[in-house]
Design a protein around this motif. Structure first.
Motif, PDB file in Angstrom:
ATOM      1  N   ARG A  15     -28.844 -32.792  13.638  1.00 16.33           N
ATOM      2  CA  ARG A  15     -28.869 -33.961  14.378  1.00 16.33           C
ATOM      3  C   ARG A  15     -27.687 -34.591  13.697  1.00 16.33           C
ATOM      4  NH1 ARG A  15     -34.459 -34.593  15.418  1.00 16.33           N
ATOM      5  NH2 ARG A  15     -34.990 -35.755  12.651  1.00 16.33           N
ATOM      6  N   ARG A  16     -27.545 -34.771  12.589  1.00 13.70           N
ATOM      7  CA  ARG A  16     -26.534 -35.320  11.665  1.00 13.70           C
ATOM      8  C   ARG A  16     -24.789 -34.344  11.768  1.00 13.70           C
ATOM      9  NH1 ARG A  16     -24.700 -38.738   8.109  1.00 13.70           N
ATOM     10  NH2 ARG A  16     -23.783 -38.660   6.876  1.00 13.70           N
ATOM     11  N   GLU A  17     -24.669 -33.280  12.464  1.00 13.55           N
ATOM     12  CA  GLU A  17     -24.052 -32.348  12.130  1.00 13.55           C
ATOM     13  C   GLU A  17     -23.110 -32.919  13.931  1.00 13.55           C
ATOM     14  OE1 GLU A  17     -20.690 -29.607  12.278  1.00 13.55           O
ATOM     15  OE2 GLU A  17     -22.224 -30.842  10.715  1.00 13.55           O
ATOM     16  N   VAL A  18     -24.152 -32.529  14.761  1.00 13.28           N
ATOM     17  CA  VAL A  18     -23.689 -33.463  16.312  1.00 13.28           C
ATOM     18  C   VAL A  18     -23.495 -34.723  16.226  1.00 13.28           C
ATOM     19  CG1 VAL A  18     -25.192 -34.258  18.411  1.00 13.28           C
ATOM     20  CG2 VAL A  18     -25.844 -31.779  17.476  1.00 13.28           C
ATOM     21  N   LEU A  19     -24.086 -35.854  15.404  1.00 13.15           N
ATOM     22  CA  LEU A  19     -23.454 -37.410  15.841  1.00 13.15           C
ATOM     23  C   LEU A  19     -22.377 -37.050  15.134  1.00 13.15           C
ATOM     24  CD1 LEU A  19     -26.416 -38.874  14.222  1.00 13.15           C
ATOM     25  CD2 LEU A  19     -25.565 -39.517  15.806  1.00 13.15           C
ATOM     26  N   ARG A  20     -22.013 -36.406  13.254  1.00 15.26           N
ATOM     27  CA  ARG A  20     -20.500 -35.845  13.002  1.00 15.26           C
ATOM     28  C   ARG A  20     -19.614 -35.519  13.876  1.00 15.26           C
ATOM     29  NH1 ARG A  20     -17.275 -32.758  11.126  1.00 15.26           N
ATOM     30  NH2 ARG A  20     -19.204 -30.691  11.331  1.00 15.26           N
ATOM     31  N   VAL A  21     -19.963 -34.470  14.830  1.00 20.31           N
ATOM     32  CA  VAL A  21     -18.790 -34.275  15.912  1.00 20.31           C
ATOM     33  C   VAL A  21     -18.818 -35.182  16.819  1.00 20.31           C
ATOM     34  CG1 VAL A  21     -18.641 -32.222  17.490  1.00 20.31           C
ATOM     35  CG2 VAL A  21     -19.551 -31.443  15.344  1.00 20.31           C
ATOM     36  N   ALA A  22     -19.415 -35.923  17.471  1.00 19.83           N
ATOM     37  CA  ALA A  22     -19.266 -36.538  18.436  1.00 19.83           C
ATOM     38  C   ALA A  22     -18.773 -38.236  17.978  1.00 19.83           C
ATOM     39  CB  ALA A  22     -20.899 -37.421  18.473  1.00 19.83           C
ATOM     40  N   LEU A  23     -19.056 -38.417  16.500  1.00 14.86           N
ATOM     41  CA  LEU A  23     -17.713 -39.419  16.051  1.00 14.86           C
ATOM     42  C   LEU A  23     -17.048 -38.893  15.604  1.00 14.86           C
ATOM     43  CD1 LEU A  23     -20.456 -41.262  13.052  1.00 14.86           C
ATOM     44  CD2 LEU A  23     -18.863 -42.370  15.061  1.00 14.86           C
ATOM     45  N   GLU A  24     -16.597 -37.803  15.489  1.00 13.83           N
ATOM     46  CA  GLU A  24     -15.145 -36.845  14.824  1.00 13.83           C
ATOM     47  C   GLU A  24     -14.064 -36.923  16.938  1.00 13.83           C
ATOM     48  OE1 GLU A  24     -15.237 -33.763  13.154  1.00 13.83           O
ATOM     49  OE2 GLU A  24     -15.761 -34.396  11.335  1.00 13.83           O
ATOM     50  N   GLU A  25     -14.661 -36.378  17.833  1.00 16.37           N
ATOM     51  CA  GLU A  25     -14.612 -36.989  19.024  1.00 16.37           C
ATOM     52  C   GLU A  25     -13.600 -37.580  19.636  1.00 16.37           C
ATOM     53  OE1 GLU A  25     -17.267 -34.294  21.606  1.00 16.37           O
ATOM     54  OE2 GLU A  25     -16.436 -31.990  20.526  1.00 16.37           O
ATOM     55  N   TYR A  55     -20.797 -50.113  12.478  1.00 22.38           N
ATOM     56  CA  TYR A  55     -22.104 -49.407  11.642  1.00 22.38           C
ATOM     57  C   TYR A  55     -21.839 -51.180  11.553  1.00 22.38           C
ATOM     58  CZ  TYR A  55     -21.114 -44.845  11.675  1.00 22.38           C
ATOM     59  OH  TYR A  55     -21.346 -43.825  11.887  1.00 22.38           O
ATOM     60  N   THR A  56     -23.768 -51.301  11.067  1.00 20.65           N
ATOM     61  CA  THR A  56     -24.605 -52.856  10.175  1.00 20.65           C
ATOM     62  C   THR A  56     -24.933 -51.831   8.871  1.00 20.65           C
ATOM     63  OG1 THR A  56     -26.233 -52.850  12.019  1.00 20.65           O
ATOM     64  CG2 THR A  56     -23.813 -54.087  12.541  1.00 20.65           C
ATOM     65  N   LEU A  57     -25.930 -53.148   8.943  1.00 17.10           N
ATOM     66  CA  LEU A  57     -26.688 -52.912   7.376  1.00 17.10           C
ATOM     67  C   LEU A  57     -27.596 -51.667   8.162  1.00 17.10           C
ATOM     68  CD1 LEU A  57     -27.003 -52.887   4.544  1.00 17.10           C
ATOM     69  CD2 LEU A  57     -28.111 -54.964   4.569  1.00 17.10           C
ATOM     70  N   ARG A  58     -28.089 -52.291   9.080  1.00 14.66           N
ATOM     71  CA  ARG A  58     -29.576 -51.720   9.319  1.00 14.66           C
ATOM     72  C   ARG A  58     -29.571 -50.224  10.816  1.00 14.66           C
ATOM     73  NH1 ARG A  58     -33.050 -55.555  12.674  1.00 14.66           N
ATOM     74  NH2 ARG A  58     -32.902 -57.289  11.021  1.00 14.66           N
ATOM     75  N   THR A  59     -27.815 -49.554  10.395  1.00 14.67           N
ATOM     76  CA  THR A  59     -27.637 -48.671  11.932  1.00 14.67           C
ATOM     77  C   THR A  59     -26.877 -47.775  10.398  1.00 14.67           C
ATOM     78  OG1 THR A  59     -25.325 -49.014  11.626  1.00 14.67           O
ATOM     79  CG2 THR A  59     -27.010 -49.232  13.318  1.00 14.67           C
ATOM     80  N   VAL A  60     -26.581 -47.857   9.518  1.00  9.97           N
ATOM     81  CA  VAL A  60     -25.744 -47.620   8.613  1.00  9.97           C
ATOM     82  C   VAL A  60     -27.155 -46.926   7.875  1.00  9.97           C
ATOM     83  CG1 VAL A  60     -24.656 -47.503   5.751  1.00  9.97           C
ATOM     84  CG2 VAL A  60     -23.601 -48.305   7.853  1.00  9.97           C
ATOM     85  N   ILE A  61     -28.120 -47.222   6.829  1.00 10.66           N
ATOM     86  CA  ILE A  61     -29.363 -47.287   6.028  1.00 10.66           C
ATOM     87  C   ILE A  61     -29.883 -45.733   6.754  1.00 10.66           C
ATOM     88  CG2 ILE A  61     -31.762 -47.575   5.198  1.00 10.66           C
ATOM     89  CD1 ILE A  61     -30.481 -50.232   4.595  1.00 10.66           C
ATOM     90  N   PRO A  62     -30.182 -45.726   7.783  1.00 10.60           N
ATOM     91  CA  PRO A  62     -30.339 -44.451   8.039  1.00 10.60           C
ATOM     92  C   PRO A  62     -29.838 -43.008   8.238  1.00 10.60           C
ATOM     93  CG  PRO A  62     -30.620 -46.233  10.306  1.00 10.60           C
ATOM     94  CD  PRO A  62     -30.464 -47.053   9.486  1.00 10.60           C
ATOM     95  N   GLU A  63     -28.665 -43.753   8.690  1.00 11.67           N
ATOM     96  CA  GLU A  63     -28.015 -42.690   8.047  1.00 11.67           C
ATOM     97  C   GLU A  63     -27.647 -41.809   7.194  1.00 11.67           C
ATOM     98  OE1 GLU A  63     -25.383 -41.083  10.434  1.00 11.67           O
ATOM     99  OE2 GLU A  63     -26.554 -41.649  11.897  1.00 11.67           O
ATOM    100  N   LEU A  64     -27.604 -43.133   5.707  1.00 14.45           N
ATOM    101  CA  LEU A  64     -27.595 -42.533   4.586  1.00 14.45           C
ATOM    102  C   LEU A  64     -28.254 -41.440   4.515  1.00 14.45           C
ATOM    103  CD1 LEU A  64     -25.779 -45.687   2.780  1.00 14.45           C
ATOM    104  CD2 LEU A  64     -25.037 -43.440   3.670  1.00 14.45           C
ATOM    105  N   ASP A  65     -30.165 -42.499   5.027  1.00 16.65           N
ATOM    106  CA  ASP A  65     -30.993 -41.433   4.834  1.00 16.65           C
ATOM    107  C   ASP A  65     -31.157 -39.661   5.423  1.00 16.65           C
ATOM    108  OD1 ASP A  65     -32.438 -43.308   3.173  1.00 16.65           O
ATOM    109  OD2 ASP A  65     -33.117 -44.022   5.271  1.00 16.65           O
ATOM    110  N   GLY A  66     -30.654 -39.569   6.087  1.00 19.96           N
ATOM    111  CA  GLY A  66     -30.316 -38.655   6.810  1.00 19.96           C
ATOM    112  C   GLY A  66     -29.507 -38.160   6.294  1.00 19.96           C
ATOM    113  N   ALA A  67     -28.356 -38.327   5.643  1.00 23.74           N
ATOM    114  CA  ALA A  67     -27.270 -37.726   5.326  1.00 23.74           C
ATOM    115  C   ALA A  67     -28.089 -37.233   3.366  1.00 23.74           C
ATOM    116  CB  ALA A  67     -25.953 -39.001   4.733  1.00 23.74           C
ATOM    117  N   ALA A  68     -28.822 -38.254   2.792  1.00 21.05           N
ATOM    118  CA  ALA A  68     -29.192 -37.458   1.834  1.00 21.05           C
ATOM    119  C   ALA A  68     -30.492 -36.123   1.704  1.00 21.05           C
ATOM    120  CB  ALA A  68     -30.168 -38.444   1.114  1.00 21.05           C
TER     121      ALA A  68
END
Length: 186
Positions: free
Chosen positions: A75-85, A113-126
């Motif tokens: 999911r992280r990779e798909v989000l990364r590719v979608a953001l890059e595109e 990104y807001t604080l509420r959206t960044v935290i799950p992203e950071l958790d996923g990255a971790a």
């Protein structure tokens, strides 16, 4: 909240899986001829089957955890590719400079990104980093085990004993494998 992949797999694969929930000891005994039903070996056979079943359940549990971690990284990779595109790479640096200099007055779009959206992203990255670290540690342990085995195999050479005629070929293969492993790590 929607159930997670791990929760769904655990619910359908693990909860109904223990042997006691499928067949009791008395039901198992009834499968044998009457003369054998009271024999103590039947109980031992049931316990052995139960232990095998529990080992399989443990393996399935580990596989569920691995798949859940893989799902997070996918999911992280798909989000990364979608953001890059979706990102317009030509003006990103300029937009960031304008935003830094002029703030909201620059007319540049605000960050998604807001604080509420960044935290799950950071958790996923971790979690992704932790699973990658675990994979690398497992690979390291395998390499260390191979090296130790090679050293053990070479101990005969130290004392000049060659009890195994094919030892030379095995040593050369092991050293080649070690060299390749070291070369791939640098």
């Amino acid at each position: 909240m929607a159930p997670t992949e791990s929760a769904i797999l655990s619910h359908y694969l693990l909860i109904p899986a223990p042997l006691q929930s499928i067949q009791t000891l008395d039901q198992f005994r009834s499968l044998f001829p009457r003369s054998w039903q009271a024999h103590p070996q039947v109980r031992l056979l049931y316990r052995d089957l139960q232990a095998q079943r529990n080992a399989i359940i443990d393996t399935v549990t580990e596989n569920i955890d691995v798949e859940a971690r893989r799902g997070v990284s996918m999911r992280r990779e798909v989000l990364r590719v979608a953001l890059e595109e979706s990102r317009d790479n030509d003006g990103d640096a300029e937009v960031e400079i304008e935003r830094a200099l002029f703030g909201d007055k620059s007319g540049a779009k605000r960050s998604k990104y807001t604080l509420r959206t960044v935290i799950p992203e950071l958790d996923g990255a971790a979690a992704t980093l932790e699973s990658e670290i675990q994979r690398l540690e497992d690979e390291e342990a395998d390499l260390v085990a191979e090296i130790r085995q090679t050293v053990d195999d070479l101990s005969d050479l130290q004392y000049g004993k060659l009890s195994n005629a094919r030892l030379k070929d095995g040593v050369l293969e092991g050293l080649t494998s070690l060299r390749d492993a070291c070369a791939s790590k640098t």
